[in-house]
Design a protein around this motif. Structure first.
Motif, short mmCIF file in Angstrom:
data_model
loop_
_atom_site.label_atom_id
_atom_site.label_comp_id
_atom_site.label_asym_id
_atom_site.label_seq_id
_atom_site.Cartn_x
_atom_site.Cartn_y
_atom_site.Cartn_z
N ASN A 26 43.96 48.85 27.98
CA ASN A 26 43.38 48.30 29.19
C ASN A 26 42.18 47.44 28.85
N CYS A 27 41.97 46.43 29.64
CA CYS A 27 40.72 45.68 29.62
C CYS A 27 39.67 46.59 30.26
N VAL A 28 38.50 46.72 29.63
CA VAL A 28 37.43 47.56 30.18
C VAL A 28 36.34 46.61 30.68
N PHE A 29 36.51 46.16 31.89
CA PHE A 29 35.70 45.09 32.47
C PHE A 29 34.29 45.55 32.80
N GLY A 30 34.17 46.64 33.51
CA GLY A 30 32.88 47.15 33.96
C GLY A 30 33.12 47.94 35.24
N VAL A 31 32.10 48.69 35.66
CA VAL A 31 32.27 49.52 36.85
C VAL A 31 30.91 49.72 37.51
N GLY A 32 30.94 49.84 38.84
CA GLY A 32 29.72 50.19 39.54
C GLY A 32 29.42 49.28 40.71
N ASN A 33 28.16 49.29 41.09
CA ASN A 33 27.68 48.54 42.23
C ASN A 33 27.55 47.06 41.84
N GLU A 34 28.30 46.21 42.50
CA GLU A 34 28.30 44.79 42.15
C GLU A 34 27.02 44.08 42.58
N ASN A 35 26.14 44.79 43.29
CA ASN A 35 24.82 44.26 43.67
C ASN A 35 23.70 45.12 43.07
N ALA A 36 23.98 45.76 41.95
CA ALA A 36 23.04 46.71 41.35
C ALA A 36 21.75 46.03 40.89
N GLU A 37 20.65 46.74 41.04
CA GLU A 37 19.38 46.29 40.48
C GLU A 37 19.29 46.63 38.99
N LEU A 38 20.13 47.59 38.57
CA LEU A 38 20.09 48.11 37.20
C LEU A 38 21.46 47.96 36.55
N LEU A 39 21.48 47.22 35.44
CA LEU A 39 22.71 46.99 34.69
C LEU A 39 22.56 47.62 33.31
#
Length: 186
Positions: A26-39
């Motif tokens: 699988n491609c492991v693109f990313g996960v979480g809040n797309e408007n996150a203050e913290l990356l």
């Protein structure tokens, strides 16, 4: 997922810019809040991540979750990605050419998210995002301003599984991250 995110995700998952696409599950693109203050940015997916398509779901991810919980940062409030979107064989370190092939995807994720704070998980991420001669053991937890972003680096959770003596330092760094977010939002 809005149209820009979907387009970026599709481009990422159909990427053939390096050899790693041939062995990915699988491609492991990313996960979480797309408007996150913290990356959070790690180096590359491992075996569990390759199986699920989600970053930081193995033992290291569970440890990261514990740190987030300990400093009262909900995982669903952050975004988690890696420099590489495909797993290197046997979880070896990413090659510079592989990082180069994936960096545009990460840059575009950052542009869409617009985080206030970027945290490098481990030395490889820090060497790519902060500076090539970054020394994680000496500089972890220190803040660097790069453009619009405040960036710091912490130990990679996988290192802490191998070297638990550093867990207290990680907790202190995570407390600093929480304090910085609170300061930026006050």
């Amino acid at each position: 997922m809005n149209e820009q995110w979907k387009q970026l995700y599709d481009q990422c998952c159909s990427c053939t810019a390096c050899e790693l696409h041939k062995t990915r599950t699988n491609c492991v693109f990313g996960v979480g809040n797309e408007n996150a203050e913290l990356l959070f940015v790690g180096e590359a997916p491992g075996e569990n991540e390759d199986k699920t398509g989600t970053p930081f779901v193995g033992r290291a991810g569970k440890l990261l979750d514990q740190y987030l919980f300990a400093v009262d940062i909900p995982r669903e409030s952050v975004y988690i990605a890696n420099i590489l979107k495909c797993r290197p064989p046997k979880n070896r370190d990413p090659l510079p050419s592989e990082e180069d092939a994936c960096m545009d995807f990460l840059r575009r994720q950052v542009k869409l998210i617009k985080p206030k704070v970027i945290v490098c998980l481990g030395r490889i991420s820090a060497m790519r995002l902060i500076r090539p001669d970054y020394k994680i053991t000496k500089e972890h937890g220190e803040w660097v301003q790069k453009g619009d972003f405040l960036i710091t680096a912490v130990y990679h959770p996988a290192l802490l599984l191998r070297d638990p003596r550093r867990k207290e330092e990680m907790l202190e760094d995570m407390k600093k991250i929480k304090a910085k977010l609170d300061e930026l939002n006050s």
